[in-house]
Scaffold this motif. Structure first.
Motif, mmCIF file in Angstrom:
data_model
loop_
_atom_site.group_PDB
_atom_site.id
_atom_site.type_symbol
_atom_site.label_atom_id
_atom_site.label_comp_id
_atom_site.label_asym_id
_atom_site.label_seq_id
_atom_site.Cartn_x
_atom_site.Cartn_y
_atom_site.Cartn_z
ATOM 1 N N ARG A 1 -13.096 -12.557 9.981
ATOM 2 C CA ARG A 1 -12.658 -11.260 10.520
ATOM 3 C C ARG A 1 -12.374 -10.317 9.361
ATOM 4 N NH1 ARG A 1 -8.423 -12.001 15.485
ATOM 5 N NH2 ARG A 1 -8.972 -14.143 16.004
ATOM 6 N N GLU A 2 -13.401 -10.077 8.582
ATOM 7 C CA GLU A 2 -13.226 -9.290 7.361
ATOM 8 C C GLU A 2 -14.442 -8.403 7.111
ATOM 9 O OE1 GLU A 2 -10.941 -10.775 3.642
ATOM 10 O OE2 GLU A 2 -13.069 -11.140 3.230
ATOM 11 N N LEU A 3 -14.179 -7.168 6.729
ATOM 12 C CA LEU A 3 -15.212 -6.206 6.357
ATOM 13 C C LEU A 3 -15.200 -6.004 4.860
ATOM 14 C CD1 LEU A 3 -14.289 -3.531 9.053
ATOM 15 C CD2 LEU A 3 -16.361 -4.944 9.115
ATOM 16 N N THR A 4 -16.386 -5.758 4.315
ATOM 17 C CA THR A 4 -16.487 -5.337 2.923
ATOM 18 C C THR A 4 -16.821 -3.857 2.903
ATOM 19 O OG1 THR A 4 -17.253 -7.525 2.232
ATOM 20 C CG2 THR A 4 -17.635 -5.699 0.708
ATOM 21 N N LEU A 5 -15.983 -3.065 2.229
ATOM 22 C CA LEU A 5 -16.105 -1.612 2.255
ATOM 23 C C LEU A 5 -16.482 -1.081 0.879
ATOM 24 C CD1 LEU A 5 -12.851 -0.765 4.259
ATOM 25 C CD2 LEU A 5 -15.088 -1.484 5.125
ATOM 26 N N VAL B 1 -19.259 0.583 5.423
ATOM 27 C CA VAL B 1 -19.161 -0.866 5.576
ATOM 28 C C VAL B 1 -20.470 -1.473 5.083
ATOM 29 C CG1 VAL B 1 -18.857 -2.779 7.179
ATOM 30 C CG2 VAL B 1 -17.632 -0.634 7.556
ATOM 31 N N VAL B 2 -20.375 -2.371 4.107
ATOM 32 C CA VAL B 2 -21.584 -2.971 3.537
ATOM 33 C C VAL B 2 -21.772 -4.410 3.983
ATOM 34 C CG1 VAL B 2 -21.603 -1.428 1.551
ATOM 35 C CG2 VAL B 2 -20.349 -3.594 1.411
ATOM 36 N N ALA B 3 -20.735 -5.022 4.579
ATOM 37 C CA ALA B 3 -20.879 -6.394 5.064
ATOM 38 C C ALA B 3 -19.781 -6.702 6.068
ATOM 39 C CB ALA B 3 -20.821 -7.385 3.907
ATOM 40 N N GLU C 1 -27.357 -8.336 10.283
ATOM 41 C CA GLU C 1 -27.230 -9.310 9.199
ATOM 42 C C GLU C 1 -26.012 -10.202 9.386
ATOM 43 O OE1 GLU C 1 -27.188 -7.183 5.547
ATOM 44 O OE2 GLU C 1 -29.237 -6.397 5.785
ATOM 45 N N ALA C 2 -24.985 -9.668 10.036
ATOM 46 C CA ALA C 2 -23.759 -10.441 10.254
ATOM 47 C C ALA C 2 -23.833 -11.318 11.492
ATOM 48 C CB ALA C 2 -22.570 -9.491 10.359
#
Length: 554
Positions: free
Chosen positions: A88-92, A80-82, A250-251
């Protein structure tokens, strides 16, 4: 509902499995940045030592088995980078591929990463960590053909790694910045661990740090802060871990010193985001201080509790943690639970400490060995912490004391614990019962204690009465002490009065049993008397090499 769990192993996989047991309709996705989603982290040193023979034995579950048995979508090698909590979303990221994944509820179980201090040379290929299965596999391969190893850090994992190196035939040094190995232990307990390491042939360097790792063609050289240079084919870096939470901070996830803050059911300050495991700040059972606790048991239990909360099974809350832990060092076992002196002092808690050295089972049954038990308790009798060392029976005593602490028992309650007894396993008065009796005597004034830390004042202001046998005293006694064996004390009480000259009397024996009997005789004779806690055994362990400053040969 889509439940996304970031991180597997203990906390994350426990949460995912519990969620599935509670709901067949939920879509459950587990994201693991490594290759293994469920492995025996605590077994890694024993794979390196060769006691666990096959790498596959370390794998608790595989993605294929988890899909087949629990219908969980496990995605390994996925980082997970963000996180965008508003969407409600992850950046993978998986290799070169990057994509987004939405969630309804998110559980963070990112764990902790090995601390890498700013020491030049730690980028050497001979420097290893021991956190993952690939780490263990790489280290086990490196051991083959190696001759010398240096372990940086003498905590639980560091000592397990050092023992593994020694078992594989490597000349091993262990380096610890703190004054003694296993820093959570009290000094007098840690000294016994150090003695066992030395008996195993492990070179112990405590109170110093590594300042550089100099890369060489054939082997590296570890340079210590005292100027010592140690050659090494392998360097194991085990100076601690820190919560792996940069992405979450960071989030906007609230953290304290890098650890995620959660409420009583594991919810973070961000809606629909929960957290468990090594990356979270847990409340200390005794002091209430919040700190990360990198232990598998609490992580597993927290994962289950968070899944319950998400699925609507409220009622249970995250407990304060005692940090109960245990480690094998050669033939010795060391274990602890609850607070130590440092944490109690920092919290401003008033407390007493007792030391006792009973046998692990009935002395008349073959094979009895000595236990070393230390218990901290409050002025109200509340149990605050305990530490135990020995060859056998350590685990069950520390587990009983951990359970008693959790139950809010006092030292008085320990007296009446109905513990299993048979000569091969224990004594009619178990060491735990004995600890309760001794602590109760301290609280009601039947027994006054002095400690190794007070030895200078003891020798300056009181008569030190050594009640060991003449043969024992001949091997070494406190300077200026008077020797009267405890069996002769009644008939020689006038000698004590004359020698004391109005001063209080501090009584010393080997472990504290005979000195307690002597204290009662002295008090009943009208003299002010106290007992040196743990006797000569604890004094020697507390002072270490400094014992020579206060001991003389009779």
């Amino acid at each position: 509902m889509r439940l996304v769990v970031v991180g597997g192993v203990a906390g994350g996989m426990s949460a995912a499995a519990r969620a599935r047991r509670l709901s067949e309709s939920a879509e459950i996705i587990v994201l693991e940045r490594g290759e293994e989603v469920s492995f025996a982290n605590c077994g890694l040193p024993y794979f390196v030592s060769g006691e666990i023979e096959h790498q596959e034995q370390l794998l608790v579950q595989t993605p294929e088995r988890l899909r087949a048995t629990l219908n969980i979508d496990v995605r390994v090698n996925t980082a997970v980078v963000a996180l965008d909590p508003n969407r409600r979303e992850l950046t993978l990221a998986n290799g070169d591929e990057t994509y987004n994944l939405s969630y309804d509820e998110l559980i963070l179980s990112p764990g902790a990463s090995a601390i890498r201090p700013p020491v030049p040379g730690l980028d050497s290929p001979r420097v290893h960590t021991l956190r993952t299965v690939p780490d263990a596999v790489g280290l086990e391969k490196a051991v083959r053909g190696a001759r010398r190893a240096v372990v940086l850090g003498a905590g639980f994992i560091g000592l397990e790694a050092a023992e593994a190196m020694q078992m594989r035939g490597l000349a091993t040094s262990v380096v610890e910045l703190a004054p003694h190995v296993l820093p959570p232990l009290e000094t007098e307990m840690a000294q016994l661990v150090r003695d066992e390491l030395v008996r195993l042939g492990i070179d112990v360097r405590d109170g110093v740090s590594a300042t550089a790792v100099e890369r060489g063609e054939g082997r590296d050289v570890v340079v210590l802060s005292d100027g010592t240079r140690i050659e090494a084919d392998i360097v194991v870096l085990s100076v601690g871990v820190r919560p792996d939470t940069a992405v979450w901070e960071e989030a906007g996830i609230t953290c304290d010193k890098g650890a995620i803050l959660v409420d009583e059911v594991g919810h973070t300050a961000v809606d629909h985001v929960w957290a468990v495991g090594d990356a979270t700040a847990s409340a200390d059972l005794v002091t209430g201080a919040r700190r990360p606790v990198a232990l598998a048991g609490p992580a597993n239990r927290a994962g289950r509790l968070v899944a319950d909360a998400i699925m609507g099974k409220r009622g249970h809350v995250l407990p304060g943690l005692a940090g109960t832990a245990i480690v094998r060092v050669g033939e010795l076992t060391a274990a602890l639970t609850g607070a130590n002196r440092r944490s109690l002092d920092e919290a401003g808690v008033e407390y007493h400490t007792i030391h006792l050295h009973p046998l692990n089972h009935a002395g008349y049954f073959p094979g009895a060995t000595q236990l070393h038990l230390l218990v901290h308790f409050g002025t109200d009798g509340k149990l605050l912490g305990a530490q135990a060392l020995g060859n056998d029976g350590v685990d069950k005593r520390i587990d009983v004391l951990a359970t008693a602490m959790k139950a809010g028992m006092t030292v008085h309650d320990l007296i009446d614990l109905d513990l299993a007894y048979s000569p091969p396993y224990g004594s009619a008065k178990d060491p735990v019962n004995m600890a309760g009796m001794m602590a109760s005597n301290v609280l009601d004034g039947t027994l006054a204690l002095r400690h190794a830390a007070d030895i200078g004042d003891v020798m300056a202001t009181s008569l030190v009465l050594d009640v060991r046998s003449a043969e024992e005293v001949a091997s070494g006694c406190l300077r200026g002490s008077v020797n009267i064996p405890h069996t002769e004390l009644r008939s020689r009480m006038s000698e004590v009065r004359t020698a004391a000259r109005g001063r209080p009397v501090t009584v010393l024996c080997a472990s504290g049993v005979r000195s307690y009997l002597a204290v009662r005789q002295l008090e009943n004779a009208g003299l002010q008397a106290s007992h040196l806690s743990g006797g000569m055994l604890t004094l020697q362990a507390s002072l270490g090499d400094d014992i020579a400053d206060v001991i003389t040969k009779a």
